[in-house]
Design a protein around this motif. Structure first.
Motif, PDB file in Angstrom:
ATOM      1  N   UNK A   1       0.825  -1.210   0.000  1.00 49.38           N
ATOM      2  CA  UNK A   1       0.000   0.000   0.000  1.00 49.38           C
ATOM      3  C   UNK A   1       0.861   1.263   0.000  1.00 49.38           C
ATOM      4  N   UNK A   2       1.943   1.227   0.783  1.00 47.36           N
ATOM      5  CA  UNK A   2       2.853   2.377   0.850  1.00 47.36           C
ATOM      6  C   UNK A   2       3.493   2.635  -0.511  1.00 47.36           C
ATOM      7  N   UNK A   3       3.910   1.568  -1.192  1.00 44.28           N
ATOM      8  CA  UNK A   3       4.514   1.720  -2.515  1.00 44.28           C
ATOM      9  C   UNK A   3       3.507   2.282  -3.517  1.00 44.28           C
ATOM     10  N   UNK A   4       2.247   1.828  -3.409  1.00 36.03           N
ATOM     11  CA  UNK A   4       1.202   2.350  -4.300  1.00 36.03           C
ATOM     12  C   UNK A   4       1.033   3.855  -4.099  1.00 36.03           C
ATOM     13  N   UNK A   5       1.012   4.291  -2.832  1.00 31.03           N
ATOM     14  CA  UNK A   5       0.855   5.722  -2.525  1.00 31.03           C
ATOM     15  C   UNK A   5       2.041   6.528  -3.069  1.00 31.03           C
TER      16      UNK A   5
ATOM     17  N   UNK B   1       2.016   9.120  -6.202  1.00 37.50           N
ATOM     18  CA  UNK B   1       2.381  10.529  -5.953  1.00 37.50           C
ATOM     19  C   UNK B   1       3.475  10.994  -6.908  1.00 37.50           C
ATOM     20  N   UNK B   2       4.500  10.142  -7.106  1.00 33.11           N
ATOM     21  CA  UNK B   2       5.642  10.535  -7.925  1.00 33.11           C
ATOM     22  C   UNK B   2       5.305  10.535  -9.418  1.00 33.11           C
ATOM     23  N   UNK B   3       4.554   9.534  -9.854  1.00 31.69           N
ATOM     24  CA  UNK B   3       4.260   9.420 -11.289  1.00 31.69           C
ATOM     25  C   UNK B   3       3.022  10.200 -11.702  1.00 31.69           C
ATOM     26  N   UNK B   4       2.196  10.590 -10.724  1.00 31.15           N
ATOM     27  CA  UNK B   4       0.961  11.299 -11.045  1.00 31.15           C
ATOM     28  C   UNK B   4       1.160  12.782 -11.280  1.00 31.15           C
ATOM     29  N   UNK B   5       2.377  13.280 -11.052  1.00 32.94           N
ATOM     30  CA  UNK B   5       2.636  14.711 -11.227  1.00 32.94           C
ATOM     31  C   UNK B   5       2.466  15.159 -12.675  1.00 32.94           C
ATOM     32  N   UNK B   6       2.803  14.254 -13.604  1.00 36.66           N
ATOM     33  CA  UNK B   6       2.664  14.607 -15.025  1.00 36.66           C
ATOM     34  C   UNK B   6       1.337  14.132 -15.607  1.00 36.66           C
ATOM     35  N   UNK B   7       0.433  13.689 -14.724  1.00 33.82           N
ATOM     36  CA  UNK B   7      -0.894  13.268 -15.170  1.00 33.82           C
ATOM     37  C   UNK B   7      -0.960  11.870 -15.731  1.00 33.82           C
ATOM     38  N   UNK B   8       0.130  11.109 -15.623  1.00 36.45           N
ATOM     39  CA  UNK B   8       0.161   9.732 -16.143  1.00 36.45           C
ATOM     40  C   UNK B   8       0.616   8.776 -15.047  1.00 36.45           C
ATOM     41  N   UNK B   9      -0.191   8.645 -14.016  1.00 38.67           N
ATOM     42  CA  UNK B   9       0.151   7.809 -12.875  1.00 38.67           C
ATOM     43  C   UNK B   9       0.239   6.341 -13.280  1.00 38.67           C
ATOM     44  N   UNK B  10       1.209   5.634 -12.696  1.00 38.23           N
ATOM     45  CA  UNK B  10       1.331   4.186 -12.944  1.00 38.23           C
ATOM     46  C   UNK B  10       0.130   3.428 -12.394  1.00 38.23           C
ATOM     47  N   UNK B  11      -0.546   4.014 -11.400  1.00 38.28           N
ATOM     48  CA  UNK B  11      -1.712   3.362 -10.799  1.00 38.28           C
ATOM     49  C   UNK B  11      -2.862   4.369 -10.805  1.00 38.28           C
TER      50      UNK B  11
ATOM     51  N   UNK C   1      -0.159   2.039 -15.506  1.00 38.22           N
ATOM     52  CA  UNK C   1       1.014   1.367 -16.080  1.00 38.22           C
ATOM     53  C   UNK C   1       1.542   0.370 -15.051  1.00 38.22           C
ATOM     54  N   UNK C   2       0.736  -0.660 -14.812  1.00 39.98           N
ATOM     55  CA  UNK C   2       1.133  -1.669 -13.829  1.00 39.98           C
ATOM     56  C   UNK C   2       2.383  -2.427 -14.259  1.00 39.98           C
ATOM     57  N   UNK C   3       2.642  -2.482 -15.576  1.00 35.22           N
ATOM     58  CA  UNK C   3       3.849  -3.181 -16.032  1.00 35.22           C
ATOM     59  C   UNK C   3       5.097  -2.526 -15.457  1.00 35.22           C
ATOM     60  N   UNK C   4       5.128  -1.193 -15.422  1.00 33.16           N
ATOM     61  CA  UNK C   4       6.282  -0.500 -14.844  1.00 33.16           C
ATOM     62  C   UNK C   4       6.358  -0.714 -13.334  1.00 33.16           C
ATOM     63  N   UNK C   5       5.202  -0.762 -12.688  1.00 30.97           N
ATOM     64  CA  UNK C   5       5.171  -1.037 -11.245  1.00 30.97           C
ATOM     65  C   UNK C   5       5.735  -2.429 -10.965  1.00 30.97           C
ATOM     66  N   UNK C   6       5.383  -3.408 -11.804  1.00 31.68           N
ATOM     67  CA  UNK C   6       5.896  -4.772 -11.632  1.00 31.68           C
ATOM     68  C   UNK C   6       7.397  -4.853 -11.891  1.00 31.68           C
ATOM     69  N   UNK C   7       7.882  -4.098 -12.895  1.00 29.97           N
ATOM     70  CA  UNK C   7       9.333  -4.074 -13.140  1.00 29.97           C
ATOM     71  C   UNK C   7      10.069  -3.508 -11.927  1.00 29.97           C
ATOM     72  N   UNK C   8       9.488  -2.486 -11.323  1.00 31.78           N
ATOM     73  CA  UNK C   8      10.091  -1.907 -10.118  1.00 31.78           C
ATOM     74  C   UNK C   8      10.166  -2.950  -8.998  1.00 31.78           C
TER      75      UNK C   8
END
Length: 593
Positions: free
Chosen positions: A517-521, A525-535, A543-550
């Motif tokens: 949950x902490x990683x999702x938050x 927060x970090x990826x949503x700044x440009x309007x294209x959040x991974x979640x 972009x769950x694929x990038x989240x899974x690569x992380x």
């Protein structure tokens, strides 16, 4: 003639010792247990039965909870995923409290019994929230917002189940393992198999929970599903009570953390004393005062703690306070607890990977083509049954074939040591996240293509069967990492802390859920700044694929650190009990690994 009489006497002594169980356990009347009529599989089967019903209930709820929260409660993906992780995390952290109370005061049997009734109360409340008109989700079948009273009752029932698990989970598995005598060679081997078959029963429950129960929830009603698991839980609680005469019970020994604190304080008090070069000079319980408690052999690590067992010359004639002088066994128990810390920390990523199986993997499945044939559509949450199949296949093969071969090759009772088994599971977790990332990237490409060419973002063309590899790897990885962690946190803690040890294992999963949950938050927060959040709000805009690569990279780095931490690890070393003389042999040692 005298030699012959001596042999007969020894034979009678061996038969007598074989007849009774001398591992500090008692039967339900408080007597030394009779080996033939208590413990082993005849007792542990009752434990496995109630574990099966509890896991069927838990997985039936947990696997489809995110769907309930999004479809019935109308929560967005981020909120629903966080709520599932908070509930799952609480469920697996509460055992730290229940395990401590059981080890210190109530004992495992009565904690399991109390928690089972509390669990049943939670299930009953959940069932009522689906049937009683005034607290059902909505007045009609279609609504945009559930009733507040339903939300309150629903989450109250969920957390009632969560709190009951606090006493239930750490005690039930350790209580089942207590039915096997560590001092008896055959029973010790059966105990190793017990952990494998425990997880076999657990995964069979997962299989049914993710298929039968989830199917009933999706295509009949949640109320009927809740009623089924409530009735089954009630029946297995009755069965568990019926098995009372067959169990072996461990007496409580008070606060299990107190001896550890005594060791630390005694070592600090004598910090200026030099450690003797010969460990035999350290204090141990005199033979005349020894009980059935197992004694631990001195190890060379963390030598500063050995100072707690140094006998000061000015106090040789006096009986020292346990806050100033402790036994070698107490010192070694403290070393075991300290050695647990880096293993616990480096195992947390296992819990993070498990968390994906009941949250984001389910939403992946829901966004894919769920039709297996023209007439059959599989529920999205039922895909987790594939991971159960992976474990159900792996466990018997590992227990019956691989272990037998490895025992001959390595000479180790377990085939491979516990930490090596865990590391194999962690390596498979890296592979899991890589496969999940590749599949999700392919799904997103197809979803984007459909949106551009057909104009339907939700037009599903990729079959849900593409998720089989990642779920299968998840099940196989659990067969190594989770079972290995269960064995480790049961065996490598002091005997008086085994419920707490199982709670520490469960806390790996609990903290893993919270970390997820902490990683999702953080990622949002970090990826949503440009309007294209991974979640994002829905899975196709994420972009769950990038989240899974992380997660794959994080798991790989932690695995390297785990291998570094466990290099040269010293396992618990136990003196063998000499049954003929009812004492301990100092020259024979069991290495628990």
């Amino acid at each position: 003639m005298e030699q012959e009489m001596e042999k007969r006497k020894d034979g009678r002594t061996e038969q007598s010792e074989e007849k009774w169980v001398h591992d500090a356990s008692v039967d339900y009347k408080g007597r030394v247990p009779l080996r033939a009529s208590t413990g082993v599989w005849k007792a542990s089967l009752f434990v496995l039965a109630i574990e099966f019903s509890e896991r069927l209930s838990y997985f039936g709820i947990a696997n489809n909870l995110i769907s309930y929260l999004t479809k019935v409660m109308h929560e967005d993906l981020k909120t629903a995923a966080k709520n599932v992780n908070y509930w799952s995390g609480t469920t697996t952290l509460m055992p730290l409290v229940g395990g401590f109370v059981a080890d210190a005061y109530t004992g495992r049997f009565y904690m399991v019994l109390f928690s089972s009734f509390l669990y049943l109360m939670g299930l009953s409340l959940l069932t009522m929230s689906q049937f009683i008109p005034s607290i059902k989700p909505c007045d009609t079948r279609i609504c945009q917002q559930p009733r507040k009273i339903h939300e309150v009752i629903f989450f109250l029932s969920l957390y009632c189940i969560s709190f009951s698990t606090g006493g239930y989970k750490p005690c039930l598995e350790s209580f089942g393992a207590d039915q096997f005598d560590d001092n008896h060679l055959e029973e010790r081997k059966k105990k190793m198999s017990f952990f494998n078959w425990w997880n076999f029963a657990l995964c069979f429950a997962l299989l049914l929970g993710a298929t039968v129960i989830v199917y009933v929830q999706d295509f009949i009603s949640w109320g009927v599903a809740c009623l089924i698991i409530s009735i089954l839980m009630a029946l297995t609680i009755i069965a568990f009570c019926v098995g009372k005469p067959f169990y072996r019970y461990k007496r409580t020994e008070g606060n299990p953390l107190k001896p550890i604190l005594q060791v630390l304080i005694a070592a600090v008090r004598k910090r200026n004393l030099p450690c003797p070069s010969n460990p035999a000079l350290l204090y141990e319980v005199p033979e005349s005062e020894r009980s059935q408690e197992r004694l631990l052999r001195h190890t060379s690590g963390l030598r500063f703690l050995d100072k707690a067992a140094i006998i000061e010359e000015k106090h040789v004639e006096q009986k020292e306070s346990p806050w100033r002088l402790v036994t070698v066994t107490r010192v070694e128990e403290t070393k075991l607890v300290i050695n647990l810390i880096p293993i616990w920390l480096t195992s947390l990523t296992v819990g993070v990977c498990v968390a994906q199986g009941t949250t984001l993997f389910v939403k992946q499945a829901a966004a894919m083509n769920l039709k297996i044939s023209d007439n059959f559509k599989i529920p999205a949450a039922s895909m987790s049954s594939v991971s159960a199949v992976g474990t159900l296949i792996t466990v018997p093969i590992y227990d019956r074939i691989i272990v037998s071969i490895l025992r001959k090759v390595t000479g180790n009772e377990r085939g491979i040591n516990i930490l090596r088994r865990i590391s194999i599971g962690m390596a498979l977790s890296v592979m899991l996240m890589v496969v999940a990332a590749l599949v999700e990237a392919k799904r997103l490409r197809m979803a984007t293509h459909n949106a551009l060419t057909i104009g339907m973002a939700n037009h599903n063309t990729m079959s849900v069967l593409w998720l089989i590899p990642q779920y299968l790897i998840l099940g196989i990885a659990d067969s190594f990492s989770l079972i290995g962690l269960q064995e480790y946190f049961y065996d490598q803690v002091p005997d008086s802390m085994r419920s707490l040890g199982m709670a520490l294992y469960l806390s790996v999963l609990g903290v893993g859920f919270f970390l997820s949950s902490f990683l999702i938050i953080i990622v949002d927060h970090l990826t949503g700044k440009n309007g294209k959040s991974w979640i994002g709000k829905d899975i196709n805009s994420s972009r769950l694929d990038r989240f899974y690569w992380m997660l794959a990279v994080i798991n790989a780095l932690v695995l390297c650190f785990f291998l570094l931490v466990t290099k040269g690890y010293t396992y618990k070393s136990v003196h063998m009990r000499d049954m003929d003389n009812d004492c301990y042999k100092s020259d024979e040692v069991v290495m628990v690994a």
